[in-house]
Design a protein around this motif. Structure first.
Motif, PDB file in Angstrom:
ATOM      1  N   LEU A 255     -10.530 -11.948  10.870  1.00  0.00           N
ATOM      2  CA  LEU A 255     -10.465 -10.508  10.636  1.00  0.00           C
ATOM      3  C   LEU A 255     -11.518 -10.095   9.611  1.00  0.00           C
ATOM      4  O   LEU A 255     -11.582 -10.649   8.512  1.00  0.00           O
ATOM      5  CB  LEU A 255      -9.071 -10.114  10.126  1.00  0.00           C
ATOM      6  CG  LEU A 255      -7.893 -10.542  11.004  1.00  0.00           C
ATOM      7  CD1 LEU A 255      -6.572 -10.208  10.323  1.00  0.00           C
ATOM      8  CD2 LEU A 255      -7.966  -9.863  12.378  1.00  0.00           C
ATOM      9  N   ASN A 256     -12.336  -9.137   9.981  1.00  0.00           N
ATOM     10  CA  ASN A 256     -13.397  -8.645   9.110  1.00  0.00           C
ATOM     11  C   ASN A 256     -12.809  -7.969   7.868  1.00  0.00           C
ATOM     12  O   ASN A 256     -11.933  -7.120   7.976  1.00  0.00           O
ATOM     13  CB  ASN A 256     -14.265  -7.649   9.887  1.00  0.00           C
ATOM     14  CG  ASN A 256     -15.548  -7.310   9.156  1.00  0.00           C
ATOM     15  OD1 ASN A 256     -15.646  -7.428   7.941  1.00  0.00           O
ATOM     16  ND2 ASN A 256     -16.543  -6.870   9.915  1.00  0.00           N
ATOM     17  N   TRP A 257     -13.298  -8.348   6.687  1.00  0.00           N
ATOM     18  CA  TRP A 257     -12.799  -7.778   5.432  1.00  0.00           C
ATOM     19  C   TRP A 257     -13.837  -6.875   4.773  1.00  0.00           C
ATOM     20  O   TRP A 257     -13.588  -6.287   3.726  1.00  0.00           O
ATOM     21  CB  TRP A 257     -12.400  -8.912   4.492  1.00  0.00           C
ATOM     22  CG  TRP A 257     -11.693  -8.492   3.247  1.00  0.00           C
ATOM     23  CD1 TRP A 257     -12.122  -8.656   1.959  1.00  0.00           C
ATOM     24  CD2 TRP A 257     -10.409  -7.848   3.137  1.00  0.00           C
ATOM     25  NE1 TRP A 257     -11.200  -8.157   1.063  1.00  0.00           N
ATOM     26  CE2 TRP A 257     -10.132  -7.652   1.767  1.00  0.00           C
ATOM     27  CE3 TRP A 257      -9.478  -7.407   4.074  1.00  0.00           C
ATOM     28  CZ2 TRP A 257      -8.959  -7.045   1.302  1.00  0.00           C
ATOM     29  CZ3 TRP A 257      -8.309  -6.806   3.623  1.00  0.00           C
ATOM     30  CH2 TRP A 257      -8.062  -6.631   2.251  1.00  0.00           C
ATOM     31  N   SER A 258     -15.006  -6.742   5.365  1.00  0.00           N
ATOM     32  CA  SER A 258     -16.081  -5.981   4.723  1.00  0.00           C
ATOM     33  C   SER A 258     -15.784  -4.492   4.640  1.00  0.00           C
ATOM     34  O   SER A 258     -16.399  -3.778   3.837  1.00  0.00           O
ATOM     35  CB  SER A 258     -17.400  -6.204   5.469  1.00  0.00           C
ATOM     36  OG  SER A 258     -17.293  -5.786   6.813  1.00  0.00           O
ATOM     37  N   HIS A 259     -14.863  -3.996   5.458  1.00  0.00           N
ATOM     38  CA  HIS A 259     -14.528  -2.568   5.449  1.00  0.00           C
ATOM     39  C   HIS A 259     -13.306  -2.254   4.575  1.00  0.00           C
ATOM     40  O   HIS A 259     -12.851  -1.113   4.546  1.00  0.00           O
ATOM     41  CB  HIS A 259     -14.264  -2.070   6.874  1.00  0.00           C
ATOM     42  CG  HIS A 259     -15.428  -2.220   7.795  1.00  0.00           C
ATOM     43  ND1 HIS A 259     -16.581  -1.477   7.675  1.00  0.00           N
ATOM     44  CD2 HIS A 259     -15.641  -3.059   8.838  1.00  0.00           C
ATOM     45  CE1 HIS A 259     -17.439  -1.827   8.613  1.00  0.00           C
ATOM     46  NE2 HIS A 259     -16.891  -2.793   9.337  1.00  0.00           N
ATOM     47  N   ALA A 260     -12.775  -3.236   3.897  1.00  0.00           N
ATOM     48  CA  ALA A 260     -11.568  -3.023   3.086  1.00  0.00           C
ATOM     49  C   ALA A 260     -11.851  -2.046   1.950  1.00  0.00           C
ATOM     50  O   ALA A 260     -12.893  -2.127   1.281  1.00  0.00           O
ATOM     51  CB  ALA A 260     -11.073  -4.346   2.517  1.00  0.00           C
ATOM     52  N   ASP A 261     -10.925  -1.108   1.719  1.00  0.00           N
ATOM     53  CA  ASP A 261     -11.092  -0.195   0.586  1.00  0.00           C
ATOM     54  C   ASP A 261     -10.384  -0.768  -0.637  1.00  0.00           C
ATOM     55  O   ASP A 261      -9.768  -1.843  -0.577  1.00  0.00           O
ATOM     56  CB  ASP A 261     -10.572   1.210   0.924  1.00  0.00           C
ATOM     57  CG  ASP A 261      -9.097   1.222   1.329  1.00  0.00           C
ATOM     58  OD1 ASP A 261      -8.305   0.441   0.754  1.00  0.00           O
ATOM     59  OD2 ASP A 261      -8.736   2.015   2.219  1.00  0.00           O
ATOM     60  N   LYS A 262     -10.463  -0.060  -1.732  1.00  0.00           N
ATOM     61  CA  LYS A 262      -9.917  -0.547  -2.997  1.00  0.00           C
ATOM     62  C   LYS A 262      -8.414  -0.802  -2.911  1.00  0.00           C
ATOM     63  O   LYS A 262      -7.917  -1.820  -3.398  1.00  0.00           O
ATOM     64  CB  LYS A 262     -10.218   0.445  -4.114  1.00  0.00           C
ATOM     65  CG  LYS A 262      -9.760  -0.017  -5.493  1.00  0.00           C
ATOM     66  CD  LYS A 262     -10.153   0.980  -6.560  1.00  0.00           C
ATOM     67  CE  LYS A 262      -9.690   0.516  -7.942  1.00  0.00           C
ATOM     68  NZ  LYS A 262     -10.077   1.503  -8.998  1.00  0.00           N
ATOM     69  N   ASN A 263      -7.685   0.109  -2.270  1.00  0.00           N
ATOM     70  CA  ASN A 263      -6.225  -0.036  -2.171  1.00  0.00           C
ATOM     71  C   ASN A 263      -5.840  -1.256  -1.336  1.00  0.00           C
ATOM     72  O   ASN A 263      -4.905  -1.989  -1.683  1.00  0.00           O
ATOM     73  CB  ASN A 263      -5.603   1.224  -1.572  1.00  0.00           C
ATOM     74  CG  ASN A 263      -5.668   2.409  -2.523  1.00  0.00           C
ATOM     75  OD1 ASN A 263      -5.705   2.219  -3.749  1.00  0.00           O
ATOM     76  ND2 ASN A 263      -5.697   3.613  -1.986  1.00  0.00           N
ATOM     77  N   GLU A 264      -6.541  -1.475  -0.229  1.00  0.00           N
ATOM     78  CA  GLU A 264      -6.249  -2.634   0.614  1.00  0.00           C
ATOM     79  C   GLU A 264      -6.539  -3.936  -0.128  1.00  0.00           C
ATOM     80  O   GLU A 264      -5.778  -4.899  -0.030  1.00  0.00           O
ATOM     81  CB  GLU A 264      -7.084  -2.552   1.904  1.00  0.00           C
ATOM     82  CG  GLU A 264      -6.637  -1.434   2.834  1.00  0.00           C
ATOM     83  CD  GLU A 264      -7.658  -1.101   3.892  1.00  0.00           C
ATOM     84  OE1 GLU A 264      -7.271  -0.482   4.910  1.00  0.00           O
ATOM     85  OE2 GLU A 264      -8.840  -1.429   3.706  1.00  0.00           O
TER      86      GLU A 264
END
Length: 308
Positions: A255-264
């Motif tokens: 699962l790609n994590w590069s798009h995760a925001d601060k809350n995630e």
């Protein structure tokens, strides 16, 4: 020489700031968080050692090891490195496999300085290639592996299988043999569901699965120069794991994590108790396959195999 003098004269934070040669750039919110951690670690702490004994031990032990294996080895080389290795061994509170190996490297180096190590000691290692898997079999196995998103609803991978999968990650190459990969996982269904929801790419998935967050311990990387080395190390390591997943008859999806925001990012760290010094590279789900997947089209060889 001048660098060492300036380092002694200036406060650590100022010296590290100058050493980084900073530039003004525009970055995304996600990258800003990563840079903020690197800046904090770089300006305020030792760029080569921030508390990770095992990683640092393996790094300096590796450098001594390279010299010992060299056909041109001779007394007088790598003395500062051996001295630093000795300091790190003294800091290590509990003995572990890394410290035992590092101590052996240091002992051999000491023997070399004292001319007590023979020419036939720690040399001429045999090239081991005893596997019965030939190149055609290996290529077939690699082509057979698929990214799977649909798993059985009544079965899950066992704890023993997950441990076997993750053990393979330290047998891949890693920079300076630091082995900084750290895999946080859960088989708890409720926790798996919460963790999976933090990934924007976790779509079109069905069935039960384990959740793994693949991280790297940043504390032994020389920052900021090696800030991307950890991503390379964990990627090499987890490719081993993906092959073991297939060998066990299981399926996995990265699962790609590069798009995760601060809350995630904050939520996933809290759910799996991931410390700040461990950078999340990507996440993986593993389950018992509920069917397979079609082979995707591949790039033309001329696009990725280029001879000059």
């Amino acid at each position: 020489m001048l660098k060492n003098i300036v380092k002694k004269l200036l406060p650590t934070s100022i010296y590290n700031f100058i050493r980084m040669r900073p530039r003004l750039i525009i970055v995304s919110e996600s990258l800003k968080g990563k840079i903020a951690y690197i800046n904090k670690a770089t300006w305020q702490q030792d760029p080569d050692y921030r508390g990770d004994n095992s990683g640092a031990l393996r790094k300096y032990g590796h450098m001594v090891d390279k010299g010992l294996q060299s056909p041109q080895r001779e007394a007088g080389h790598s003395l500062p490195i051996a001295s630093r290795l000795n300091e790190l061994l003294e800091l290590k509170e509990k003995q572990c496999e890394s410290s035992v190996w590092a101590k052996h490297m240091l002992d051999l180096h000491s023997e070399l300085q004292n001319s007590t190590i023979g020419d036939d000691i720690y040399v001429n290692f045999a090239f081991v290639n005893e596997s019965k898997i030939n190149s055609d079999m290996l290529l077939h196995f690699l082509k057979e592996r698929r990214t799977l998103r649909h798993f059985a609803h009544d079965k899950m991978p066992t704890l023993a299988e997950i441990n076997m999968i993750l053990e393979t990650t330290v047998w891949a190459p890693s920079s300076c043999n630091r082995q900084t990969i750290v895999n946080y996982f859960t088989l708890n269904e409720a926790l798996v569901s919460q963790c999976t929801k933090q990934n924007k790419g976790a779509t079109a998935i069905s069935g039960k699965h384990a959740f793994i967050s693949v991280c790297y311990d940043t504390r032994s990387y020389h920052l900021p120069q090696e800030s991307l080395s950890g991503m390379v190390d964990v990627s090499l390591g987890f490719q081993n794991a993906l092959l073991m997943v297939h060998a066990l008859g299981l399926g996995a999806c990265v699962l790609n994590w590069s798009h995760a925001d601060k809350n995630e990012n904050v939520t996933l760290r809290q759910l799996l108790n991931i410390p700040d010094y461990c950078e999340i590279a990507f996440n993986v789900i593993v389950g018992v396959p509920n069917g397979g997947a079609p082979a995707p089209g591949k790039k033309n060889k001329l696009e990725y195999i280029v001879e000059r």
